[in-house]
Scaffold this motif. Structure first.
Motif, short mmCIF file in Angstrom:
data_model
loop_
_atom_site.label_atom_id
_atom_site.label_comp_id
_atom_site.label_asym_id
_atom_site.label_seq_id
_atom_site.Cartn_x
_atom_site.Cartn_y
_atom_site.Cartn_z
N ALA A 140 113.09 46.00 -3.54
CA ALA A 140 113.75 46.37 -4.78
C ALA A 140 113.29 47.75 -5.26
O ALA A 140 114.10 48.58 -5.68
CB ALA A 140 113.47 45.33 -5.86
N ALA A 141 111.97 48.01 -5.20
CA ALA A 141 111.44 49.30 -5.63
C ALA A 141 111.90 50.40 -4.68
O ALA A 141 112.22 51.52 -5.10
CB ALA A 141 109.92 49.26 -5.68
N LYS A 142 111.94 50.07 -3.40
CA LYS A 142 112.39 51.03 -2.39
C LYS A 142 113.84 51.45 -2.68
O LYS A 142 114.18 52.63 -2.64
CB LYS A 142 112.30 50.38 -1.00
CG LYS A 142 112.73 51.28 0.15
CD LYS A 142 112.59 50.52 1.47
CE LYS A 142 113.08 51.36 2.65
NZ LYS A 142 112.98 50.61 3.93
N GLY A 170 107.46 48.21 -12.82
CA GLY A 170 107.43 47.21 -13.88
C GLY A 170 108.30 46.01 -13.57
O GLY A 170 107.93 44.86 -13.82
N ASN A 171 109.47 46.26 -13.00
CA ASN A 171 110.36 45.16 -12.63
C ASN A 171 109.71 44.26 -11.59
O ASN A 171 109.83 43.03 -11.64
CB ASN A 171 111.68 45.71 -12.09
CG ASN A 171 112.56 46.31 -13.19
OD1 ASN A 171 112.39 46.00 -14.36
ND2 ASN A 171 113.48 47.16 -12.80
N GLY A 172 109.00 44.86 -10.64
CA GLY A 172 108.33 44.08 -9.61
C GLY A 172 107.19 43.24 -10.18
O GLY A 172 107.02 42.07 -9.80
N VAL A 173 106.41 43.83 -11.07
CA VAL A 173 105.30 43.11 -11.70
C VAL A 173 105.84 41.96 -12.55
O VAL A 173 105.32 40.84 -12.51
CB VAL A 173 104.45 44.06 -12.56
CG1 VAL A 173 103.43 43.27 -13.38
CG2 VAL A 173 103.73 45.09 -11.68
N ALA A 174 106.90 42.22 -13.31
CA ALA A 174 107.49 41.19 -14.16
C ALA A 174 108.05 40.04 -13.33
O ALA A 174 107.91 38.86 -13.69
CB ALA A 174 108.60 41.80 -15.02
N ALA A 175 108.67 40.37 -12.20
CA ALA A 175 109.24 39.34 -11.35
C ALA A 175 108.16 38.42 -10.78
O ALA A 175 108.36 37.21 -10.67
CB ALA A 175 110.03 39.98 -10.20
N GLU A 176 107.00 39.00 -10.44
CA GLU A 176 105.93 38.19 -9.87
C GLU A 176 105.18 37.40 -10.93
O GLU A 176 104.81 36.24 -10.70
CB GLU A 176 104.94 39.07 -9.10
CG GLU A 176 103.78 38.27 -8.51
CD GLU A 176 102.87 39.09 -7.61
OE1 GLU A 176 101.76 38.60 -7.30
OE2 GLU A 176 103.27 40.20 -7.21
N ASN A 235 95.73 46.12 -9.48
CA ASN A 235 95.93 46.83 -8.22
C ASN A 235 96.81 46.01 -7.29
O ASN A 235 97.76 46.52 -6.70
CB ASN A 235 94.58 47.13 -7.56
CG ASN A 235 94.73 47.72 -6.17
OD1 ASN A 235 94.79 47.00 -5.18
ND2 ASN A 235 94.79 49.04 -6.09
N GLU A 236 96.49 44.73 -7.16
CA GLU A 236 97.27 43.86 -6.28
C GLU A 236 98.73 43.77 -6.72
O GLU A 236 99.65 43.86 -5.91
CB GLU A 236 96.64 42.46 -6.26
CG GLU A 236 95.27 42.42 -5.62
CD GLU A 236 94.52 41.11 -5.87
OE1 GLU A 236 93.47 40.90 -5.25
OE2 GLU A 236 95.00 40.30 -6.71
N LEU A 237 98.93 43.63 -8.04
CA LEU A 237 100.28 43.50 -8.58
C LEU A 237 101.10 44.78 -8.38
O LEU A 237 102.25 44.74 -7.94
CB LEU A 237 100.23 43.16 -10.08
CG LEU A 237 99.75 41.75 -10.45
CD1 LEU A 237 99.54 41.66 -11.96
CD2 LEU A 237 100.77 40.70 -10.00
N LEU A 238 100.49 45.92 -8.68
CA LEU A 238 101.22 47.18 -8.60
C LEU A 238 101.49 47.61 -7.16
O LEU A 238 102.56 48.13 -6.84
CB LEU A 238 100.48 48.29 -9.35
CG LEU A 238 100.86 48.44 -10.83
CD1 LEU A 238 100.47 47.19 -11.62
CD2 LEU A 238 100.19 49.66 -11.46
N VAL A 239 100.52 47.37 -6.28
CA VAL A 239 100.71 47.72 -4.87
C VAL A 239 101.84 46.88 -4.27
O VAL A 239 102.71 47.40 -3.56
CB VAL A 239 99.40 47.54 -4.07
CG1 VAL A 239 99.67 47.62 -2.57
CG2 VAL A 239 98.39 48.61 -4.48
N ARG A 240 101.84 45.58 -4.58
CA ARG A 240 102.91 44.72 -4.07
C ARG A 240 104.26 45.15 -4.63
O ARG A 240 105.27 45.17 -3.90
CB ARG A 240 102.62 43.25 -4.39
CG ARG A 240 101.62 42.60 -3.44
CD ARG A 240 101.73 41.09 -3.48
NE ARG A 240 101.26 40.55 -4.74
CZ ARG A 240 100.00 40.17 -4.98
NH1 ARG A 240 99.08 40.30 -4.04
NH2 ARG A 240 99.66 39.66 -6.14
#
Length: 322
Positions: free
Chosen positions: A278-280, A51-57, A267-272
């Motif tokens: 950060a997710a790692k 979620g943090n990654g999707v929000a950042a993008e 799919n593109e957003l979640l995979v990225r």
């Protein structure tokens, strides 16, 4: 181009236009990630990291909505009935989409027909843990105690993955344990810490922090190889139950009938997001979870294979659907 083909092409373009339009500016408001388990569980942790990654993008907030309980029924049913516009996403596991259909006679949702697969998100193993005061210090010692007094010792579970790991252990080791169900693995761990239950096999994200803090003892890991987070802990197979292996996976789903273009965008957003540093750092490395992503089509095929596998395990374990 003939007149007929030109008309057909125009008609197809008109039909496709609404779906493309829906995805063109997506998302333009908050997205809700519905999680079938309580805050602090591995599923909750991966939902927050993604979620943090999707929000950042996207510059749109991602809200985490924990709807724990009923083996994931509540959350799955909530998303199945949500508006299919891409703004409600189920972040879940094999519990709701591979195991439940074999463990229960009737589900309030259809794990295939009610959902549009988005992507796989990760996979990993579990850890078998006991209270440090428990006399067994190895898997072999635990099995010996359980064989000596069948039905005396208990194991807790807060997910189908956790339950099936315990059931499979009983089947393969030839022991009989008392199963104690919980709404989440974190609640089961709380009772394990308090001595109310004797053992559980839980996700590493929930169990290993307690092990490292000295509050629980790890006897083995359920995967076919040792966890990089606990290299000194043998696999359950190494520790005496030859051939034992039980893992888990995470995935994302939208409600059925969500436009294909919106699913593709998700799919593109979640995979990225899953593949960001950060997710790692926030989830994958600390929990020993492997990054595992897919296309929507690959996820559907993977789910079908997993459902068949889990069905076979349930049958072999002699578990009757509730």
């Amino acid at each position: 181009m003939t007149r007929f083909h030109a008309i057909a092409f125009a008609a197809a373009a008109i039909a496709l236009a609404p779906a493309l339009a829906q995805a063109d500016g997506f998302p333009d408001k908050n997205i809700t990630f519905v999680v079938p388990f309580a805050a602090g569980t591995a599923t909750d942790q991966i939902a927050r990291a993604i979620g943090n990654g999707v929000a950042a993008e996207t510059k749109q907030a991602v809200i985490i909505d924990n709807k724990a309980g009923a083996n994931g029924f509540i959350a799955a049913q909530n998303v199945a009935k949500a508006t299919p516009d891409g703004y409600t996403v189920l972040i879940t596991t094999n519990t709701t989409h591979a195991a439940n259909e074999h463990l229960f006679k009737k589900l309030p949702y259809d794990p295939v027909k009610d959902f549009a697969p988005i992507t796989a998100l990760g996979k990993g193993g579990q850890v078998m843990v006991v209270n440090p005061s428990f006399p067994a210090k190895t898997v072999a010692e635990f099995i010996a105690l359980a064989k000596k007094e069948p039905g005396k010792y208990s194991f807790g579970s807060g997910s189908s993955s956790s339950r099936m790991a315990g059931e499979l252990l009983q089947q393969m080791a030839g022991i009989k344990l008392l199963h104690v169900p919980y709404k989440s693995n974190t609640l089961a761990v709380t009772d394990l810490l308090g001595g109310q239950i004797n053992m559980m096999i839980t996700d590493t994200a929930t169990g290993l922090p307690q092990v490292k803090a000295g509050k629980l003892r790890a006897l083995g890991v359920s995967s076919n190889k040792r966890s990089p987070l606990a290299p000194d802990v043998p696999t359950i197979a190494e520790a005496g139950v030859k051939g034992y292996e039980m893992g888990y996976w995470f995935a994302a789903y939208a409600p059925a009938k969500t436009p294909a273009a919106v699913v593709k965008r998700l799919n593109e957003l979640l995979v990225r997001a899953a593949r960001t540093e950060a997710a790692k750092t926030a989830f994958y490395e600390p929990t020993g979870t492997e990054v595992f992503t897919s296309s929507p089509e690959e996820m559907a095929k993977f789910q079908a294979g997993e459902s068949q596998k889990w069905g076979s395990i349930v049958k072999a374990a002699g578990i009757e659907a509730e």
